[in-house]
Design an enzyme around this catalytic site. Sequence first.
Site, PDB file in Angstrom:
ATOM      1  CD  GLN A 140       4.639  -5.584   2.163  1.00 53.01           C
ATOM      2  OE1 GLN A 140       4.198  -4.461   2.310  1.00 53.01           O
ATOM      3  NE2 GLN A 140       4.864  -6.382   3.179  1.00 53.01           N
ATOM      4  CB  VAL A 170      11.458  -2.751  -4.982  1.00 53.30           C
ATOM      5  CG1 VAL A 170       9.940  -2.662  -4.939  1.00 53.30           C
ATOM      6  CG2 VAL A 170      12.070  -1.701  -4.052  1.00 53.30           C
ATOM      7  CG  HIS A 224       5.003  -3.176  -3.421  1.00 52.73           C
ATOM      8  ND1 HIS A 224       5.180  -3.054  -2.058  1.00 52.73           N
ATOM      9  CD2 HIS A 224       3.664  -3.277  -3.620  1.00 52.73           C
ATOM     10  CE1 HIS A 224       3.983  -3.070  -1.469  1.00 52.73           C
ATOM     11  NE2 HIS A 224       3.065  -3.214  -2.377  1.00 52.73           N
ATOM     12  CB  CYS A 244      11.649   5.210 -23.379  1.00 52.25           C
ATOM     13  SG  CYS A 244      11.136   3.867 -24.460  1.00 52.25           S
TER      14      CYS A 244
HETATM   15  P1  NAD Z   1       8.414  -1.097   6.613  1.00 46.81           P
HETATM   16  O1  NAD Z   1       9.657  -0.287   6.435  1.00 46.81           O
HETATM   17  O2  NAD Z   1       7.117  -0.420   6.734  1.00 46.81           O
HETATM   18  O3  NAD Z   1       8.579  -2.009   7.902  1.00 46.81           O
HETATM   19  C1  NAD Z   1       9.706  -2.776   8.154  1.00 46.81           C
HETATM   20  C2  NAD Z   1       9.373  -3.752   9.251  1.00 46.81           C
HETATM   21  O4  NAD Z   1      10.504  -4.592   9.428  1.00 46.81           O
HETATM   22  C3  NAD Z   1       9.054  -3.137  10.598  1.00 46.81           C
HETATM   23  O5  NAD Z   1       7.877  -3.733  11.106  1.00 46.81           O
HETATM   24  C4  NAD Z   1      10.277  -3.515  11.464  1.00 46.81           C
HETATM   25  O6  NAD Z   1       9.927  -3.744  12.831  1.00 46.81           O
HETATM   26  C5  NAD Z   1      10.702  -4.802  10.803  1.00 46.81           C
HETATM   27  N1  NAD Z   1      12.103  -5.178  10.976  1.00 46.81           N
HETATM   28  C6  NAD Z   1      13.193  -4.388  11.155  1.00 46.81           C
HETATM   29  N2  NAD Z   1      14.305  -5.148  11.231  1.00 46.81           N
HETATM   30  C7  NAD Z   1      13.917  -6.443  11.085  1.00 46.81           C
HETATM   31  C8  NAD Z   1      14.589  -7.689  11.060  1.00 46.81           C
HETATM   32  N3  NAD Z   1      15.926  -7.768  11.196  1.00 46.81           N
HETATM   33  N4  NAD Z   1      13.863  -8.815  10.890  1.00 46.81           N
HETATM   34  C9  NAD Z   1      12.504  -8.763  10.741  1.00 46.81           C
HETATM   35  N5  NAD Z   1      11.818  -7.606  10.769  1.00 46.81           N
HETATM   36  C10 NAD Z   1      12.512  -6.455  10.928  1.00 46.81           C
HETATM   37  O7  NAD Z   1       8.429  -2.168   5.427  1.00 46.81           O
HETATM   38  P2  NAD Z   1       7.242  -2.864   4.628  1.00 46.81           P
HETATM   39  O8  NAD Z   1       6.238  -3.429   5.562  1.00 46.81           O
HETATM   40  O9  NAD Z   1       7.918  -3.745   3.661  1.00 46.81           O
HETATM   41  O10 NAD Z   1       6.525  -1.695   3.839  1.00 46.81           O
HETATM   42  C11 NAD Z   1       7.270  -0.685   3.200  1.00 46.81           C
HETATM   43  C12 NAD Z   1       6.982  -0.462   1.738  1.00 46.81           C
HETATM   44  O11 NAD Z   1       8.138   0.146   1.172  1.00 46.81           O
HETATM   45  C13 NAD Z   1       6.779  -1.695   0.935  1.00 46.81           C
HETATM   46  O12 NAD Z   1       5.713  -1.433   0.119  1.00 46.81           O
HETATM   47  C14 NAD Z   1       8.051  -1.891   0.096  1.00 46.81           C
HETATM   48  O13 NAD Z   1       7.724  -2.051  -1.268  1.00 46.81           O
HETATM   49  C15 NAD Z   1       8.807  -0.630   0.224  1.00 46.81           C
HETATM   50  N6  NAD Z   1      10.223  -0.812   0.652  1.00 46.81           N
HETATM   51  C16 NAD Z   1      11.005  -1.804   0.150  1.00 46.81           C
HETATM   52  C17 NAD Z   1      12.321  -1.986   0.583  1.00 46.81           C
HETATM   53  C18 NAD Z   1      13.160  -3.105   0.034  1.00 46.81           C
HETATM   54  O14 NAD Z   1      12.967  -3.514  -1.109  1.00 46.81           O
HETATM   55  N7  NAD Z   1      14.086  -3.666   0.817  1.00 46.81           N
HETATM   56  C19 NAD Z   1      12.853  -1.134   1.536  1.00 46.81           C
HETATM   57  C20 NAD Z   1      12.038  -0.102   2.037  1.00 46.81           C
HETATM   58  C21 NAD Z   1      10.731   0.026   1.597  1.00 46.81           C
HETATM   59 ZN    ZN Z   2       9.050   4.710 -24.889  1.00 48.86          ZN
END
Ligand code: NAD
Ligand code: ZN
Length: 241
Positions: free
Chosen positions: A94, A96, A112, A145
């Site tokens: 999920q 990005v 995503h 664009c």
């Molecule tokens: P979320 O922010 O909803 O949840 C993060 C989860 O990670 C929590 O359950 C937390 O307990 C857990 N966590 C925290 N530290 C951890 C560790 N060290 N090891 C394992 N788990 C840990 O994230 P989600 O479920 O990915 O959903 C959020 C949405 O937002 C997604 O759709 C995503 O596309 C987007 N998003 C992406 C990023 C990224 O690309 N890094 C960052 C933030 C949000």
């Molecule tokens: Zn265009």
Amino acid sequence: MARRLAAAQRVTVVTGAGVSAASGVPTFRGAGGLWREHRAEELATPEAFRRNPCLVWEFYAWRRERVAGCRPNPAHEVLARWSRRLPGFTLVTQNVDGLHEAAGTRELLRLHGSLWQLRCTAGCPASPAAWEDRRVPLPELPPSCPHCGALARPAVVWFGEPLDPAVLAAAVRATACDVLLAAGTSAVVWPAASLIPEAARRGAFTVELNPEPSAMAGAMDAVLAGPAEELLPELDRRLAP
Ligand code: NAD
Ligand code: ZN
């Protein structure tokens, strides 16, 4: 757990923001989930972009800058190694942030999209559906664009938008597996979260890796409580012959 993994023909891993937490990428729902006074969920929407594209672009410019300084951590590295070594392995993310790609992951399904790709809001037929632009900072905000000059947007899936049907279909196919690991996801964003019960329905052994119980913890066959950057290397060590 390691024995089950070693015996599995097909392993699917679903990752969320928690896998990148140790790299310094802020999660949405954890501490650091706020940008200025805004909640990320309120900016990552098509409505927010229509209302105020500059504000949404400033948020993405900030995220790109944060992530540009981040490196893959041991969780990304173990998963990248598995993707190269295990024949029936699929990684569905999920995230990005591009860190699975930076670690050299094969067979990566990005549900995503990517912070490092842009798209034309006019649906510009002359341009590819999404183009890569890794410049940090971007030379103009909001960017336009290169083909038609219309407003560009981040090629990420916002809340309320459908996923790329081909990517989703491939992820659903990957739920036909022996073991499904869900690492670092709160399992509240759909349809990503639905991959977990779908795998269970198809007979997979489901395992959560998360320091805190996710929304799906109660439905998992096993829950390993801890950070992904420690649990995955530990599993990897036990897998090694
Ligand atoms: P979320 O922010 O909803 O949840 C993060 C989860 O990670 C929590 O359950 C937390 O307990 C857990 N966590 C925290 N530290 C951890 C560790 N060290 N090891 C394992 N788990 C840990 O994230 P989600 O479920 O990915 O959903 C959020 C949405 O937002 C997604 O759709 C995503 O596309 C987007 N998003 C992406 C990023 C990224 O690309 N890094 C960052 C933030 C949000
Ligand atoms: Zn265009």
